[in-house]
Write an enzyme that holds these catalytic residues in place. Structure first.
Site: not given
Ligand code: BES
Ligand code: ZN
Length: 850
Positions: A123, A256-259, A291-292, A295
């Site tokens: 992203e 952080a990232m929600e992959n 949060h992640e 998503h």
């Protein structure tokens, strides 16, 4: 195509000409020469709007080895942004092989290496650094991924489809945009657990970290399970894969990232132990894990049609994580914390050259629009919708959203339509919250006559770049009325201010009431005007709304600070007295009392002065804050000692809200006590602290009063081996440097061997912290500005995203005096004129100068 940065406009969106029906990727990992083979099936997009004039795939920094269409070699035309090639009329199979060098990727976007481990960040537009692809969120497809490497742990999205020595295969059954793709490979240790969904499916959970770090994963795992349960209970959302993996990496641009099925986290938002993490870290970990995870439905199952709709997933998901934290901890305290962040970051953004609507209409670099406005104001807009339609309709609307749009890439119009269809309410005026930038100002006037109380509310929003004139917005203003003895005579009701000016009438009151306006901070607006000291003290003592009680304390502090700064007044003792009454009330949550004891930030005071037409002087503001703290320390003397003693915890450290609240109050007292006891209490506290919360609080108290040299050395001795803890050590010194010494402190810190500018956490620990010392950053010499600009220019070629993000420190330059304005503008101009500047930093500098 020209290489000059292009501006992308919302109005130009058209569907992609083809649908992707299947994606197969094979990675053969190697630090300098990773091979990526892709086999992608395309079908013509039947949408009449779809653009099939040319077949274009994004791709940046890729070395093309081979390309085939339906098995026949082709020679695409390649530019710096991607390729075009002639394709058959119907469906076809695109195959390519490219080479990339993850070890050389310092931008941390695409596939990169972090201390021997491979990881990815796609992203917003990182996938195009991995292979040629229609890298846009409205192109959704199922991914099959094969990873070949000798590393022990090989991960991608979805479910594990097979593995053997040197390889693993993953299949993600849920169609997704490329920005949710992820790959991780490394020598990682897993903490495992399971979660049984409410329909009875068992999900294998794992948190994967570097060997040695597995002792610090328990809290993240616990937070994950609570988040999964909460989303089932509050939103009816169940997890949809057999496994859920979280990986912690040391080098990461964001939090952080929600992959899909494979969240990747900055290590600082996963790893926690009482000795290494503060209460604030624990609270943040809980909320970011949630949060992640959230998503998975708001972002992944339903995603954004284009990046202009970013708030659709981020605003909503922030709102959901805020609700979750409020439920896990104290809702009142959480609301205050969120309002503080909103005012610091979003109101600030809205007041300067970077102001933009929650849904922007154009951008050059999308990474520059992951902003406080999209996130925090975006969350407020969701909260206002909920307030306006009510709890039950909110839930019904969300149910419809999930039902109607599952598997789609949607827009804000789609989002608002589910509320309209559920409630029958016309939201066309409400939609202005998405298109109008700027913070509305609301003024309140009162009128009392023969038992009738009139509240007249007026709204007005100052101009922002490109939007000189604003139309009135729908503002939910929660109001309650108190009687003269402090009893609540009219409980909270929501007034809907939709015009420039409206009067609301309350009848049948026995005596003139005191209104408590904007309870719970029911809208992201600035309440203008100044109540009397008596009024503020009354509300601090009696309001039934915890937010407004806290707000009354803030208003008092602001009032006193303004008098000190504009009239050279000595601090009014009424403030200390009113505060003492609040602090003494031990029926009140200690966390709330700790918040009341904290002064507004120096930046808040600066903005407040500016908004009332007084040019803010950072030095004078700093001195006034210090002076007020000294006065409070004197006036509250014995009470502070008493409260601190009463808050001393019994038993071992636990990171729960109750324990954290007691420590927060004890440490807020300690900070003031240290101003009058020669540092004795803080030295003892530092030496005896058994957890990082108390350790950092004691050290900060000492540094803030010009002490703590020995303690700094002791801290370094104890923690030199730990990157995350040392980040705190760097930051504390920058935050608490005397204004005149701030630049020199930064220079000393960056000359150390352990200052690694390639690690975003370390870079932020120093340069992200500098604006947090406003009098230091804004020192009239300009040394702070110069230093930050120098280092942003140095970082930009390595990591443009992080450089651009930190450049925002310059956005307030127009609010300062002529001397500082000149200095800041000159640094922005110097950044802007740097040859080869990135699109990221280039856009930011240009917008701030405009
Ligand atoms: N989707 C973002 C991560 C992201 C942001 C990736 C920008 C690429 C560019 C993620 O869900 C997120 O919002 N992360 C926040 C933390 C969150 C709790 C607000 C972050 O990384 O700061
Ligand atoms: Zn997010």
């Amino acid at each position: 195509m020209s290489d000059a940065p292009q501006t992308i406009h919302l109005a130009d969106w058209r569907p992609f000409g083809w649908l992707v029906t299947d994606v197969r990727l094979t990675f053969t990992l190697s630090p300098d020469a990773t091979r990526v083979r892709s086999a992608i099936r395309f079908e013509p997009n039947p949408d009449p709007q779809a653009d099939r004039t040319r077949f274009f795939l994004h791709g940046e920094g890729l070395r093309l080895i081979s390309a085939r269409i339906d098995g026949v070699a082709v020679a695409p035309a390649i530019t710096a942004h991607g390729l075009t090639v002639a394709v058959p009329d119907g469906g076809f199979l695109w195959e390519s092989e490219v080479e990339i060098a993850p070890a050389e990727n310092t931008a941390l976007e695409g596939l990169y290496m972090s201390r021997g481990m491979y990881c990815s960040q796609c992203e917003a537009e990182g996938f195009r650094h991995i292979t040629f692809y229609p890298d846009r969120p409205d192109v959704m497809a199922q991914f099959h991924v094969r990873i070949e490497s000798d590393l022990p742990v090989l991960l991608s999205n979805g479910n594990l489809a097979g593995q053997g020595p040197g390889w693993a295969e993953w299949h993600d059954p849920w169609p997704k945009p490329a920005y949710l793709f992820a790959l991780v490979a490394g020598d990682l240790v897993a903490t495992r657990d399971t979660f049984t969904t409410r329909s009875g499916r068992e999900v294998a959970l794992a948190i994967l970290v570097r060997p040695g770090d597995e002792t610090r994963t328990a809290y993240a795992m616990d937070s994950l399970k609570r988040a999964m349960r909460w989303d089932e209970e509050e939103y009816g959302r169940e997890y949809d894969l057999d496994m859920f993996n979280i990986v912690a990496v040391d080098d990461f641009n964001m939090g952080a990232m929600e992959n899909k099925g494979l969240n990747i986290f900055n290590a600082r938002l996963v790893l926690a132990s009482p000795e290494t993490a503060t209460d604030a870290d624990y609270e943040r970990i809980e909320s970011v894990i949630a949060h992640e995870y959230f998503h998975n439905w708001t972002g992944n199952r339903i995603t954004c049609r284009d990046w202009f709709q970013l708030c659709l997933k981020e605003g909503l998901t922030v709102f959901r994580d805020q609700q979750f934290s409020g439920d896990m901890r104290s809702a009142a305290v959480k609301r205050i914390e969120d309002a503080i962040v909103l005012r610091n970051r979003q109101f600030r953004e809205d007041a300067g050259p970077l102001a933009h609507p929650v849904r922007p209409e154009s951008f050059v670099e999308i990474n520059n629009f992951y902003t406080a406005t999209v996130y925090e104001k975006g969350a407020e807009v969701v909260g206002m919708l909920k307030t306006l339609v009510g709890e039950d309709s909110y839930r019904a609307s969300l149910d419809l959203y999930f039902k109607r749009h599952d598997g789609q890439a949607v827009t804000i119009e789609d989002w608002l339509r589910v509320f309209e269809d559920t409630t029958g309410r016309d939201l066309s005026q409400f939609a202005r919250w998405y298109s109008q930038a700027g913070t509305p100002r609301v003024t309140v006037t009162e009128d009392w006559e023969n038992g009738t109380f009139n509240l007249t509310l007026r709204q007005h929003t100052p101009p922002t770049p490109g939007q000189p004139k604003k139309a009135p917005q729908v503002i939910p203003v929660a109001v309650g009325l108190l009687g003269p003895n402090g009893d609540e005579v009219v409980p909270t009701q929501v007034l809907e201010l939709a015009e420039d000016e409206q009067t609301f009438t309350f009848e049948g009151l026995a005596s003139r009431p005191v209104p408590s306006v904007l309870r719970g901070f029911s809208a992201p607006v600035i309440l203008e005007g100044d109540a009397s000291l008596e009024r503020m003290a009354f509300l601090l003592a009696h309001d039934t709304d915890p937010f407004n009680r806290w707000q009354a304390g803030r208003d008092l502090a602001r009032h006193v600070l303004r008098a000190m700064l504009t009239r050279d007044a000595t601090p009014d003792p009424a403030y200390g007295q009113a505060l003492a009454g609040f602090l003494r009330d031990d029926r009140l949550d200690p966390a709330l009392r700790a918040l009341a004891l904290a002064l507004p930030g120096e930046e808040d005071t600066a903005r407040d002065l500016y908004n009332t037409g007084v040019p803010p002087d950072p030095d004078a503001i700093h001195r006034a804050h210090e002076a007020l703290r000294d006065v409070l320390a004197q006036d509250l003397g014995a009470l502070l000692l008493q409260i601190r003693a009463a808050m001393t915890p019994a038993g071992p450290y636990a990171p729960d809200a109750a324990g954290a609240g007691r420590r927060a109050l004890a440490n807020a007292c300690l900070a003031l006590i240290t101003r009058v006891d020669g540092g004795k209490a803080a030295s003892v506290a530092f030496a005896s602290a058994s957890n990082m919360t108390d350790k950092v609080a004691a050290l900060a108290a000492l540094l803030a009063t010009g002490r703590g040299e020995a303690e700094l050395s002791a801290f370094e001795r104890d923690w030199a081996h730990d990157r995350l803890v040392m980040d705190k050590w760097f930051t504390l010194q920058v935050h608490h440097a005397a204004p005149v010494a701030a630049a020199a402190t930064v220079e000393r810190l960056v000359s150390r061997a352990d200052f690694d500018m390639r690690n975003p956490n370390r870079f932020r620990a120093v340069f992200g912290a500098l604006p947090g010392n406003p009098a230091g950053f804004h020192h009239a010499s300009g040394a702070g500005y110069r230093l930050l600009a120098d280092w942003l220019i140095r970082l930009d070629p390595l990591n443009p995203q992080t450089a651009a993000r930190l450049s925002q420190a310059f956005d307030g330059w127009r609010r300062l005096d002529a001397g500082r304005q000149g200095l800041m503008r000159a640094e922005l101009a110097r950044i802007s004129a740097t040859p080869g500047l990135s699109r990221d930093l280039g856009e930011m500098a240009a917008r701030m100068l405009a």
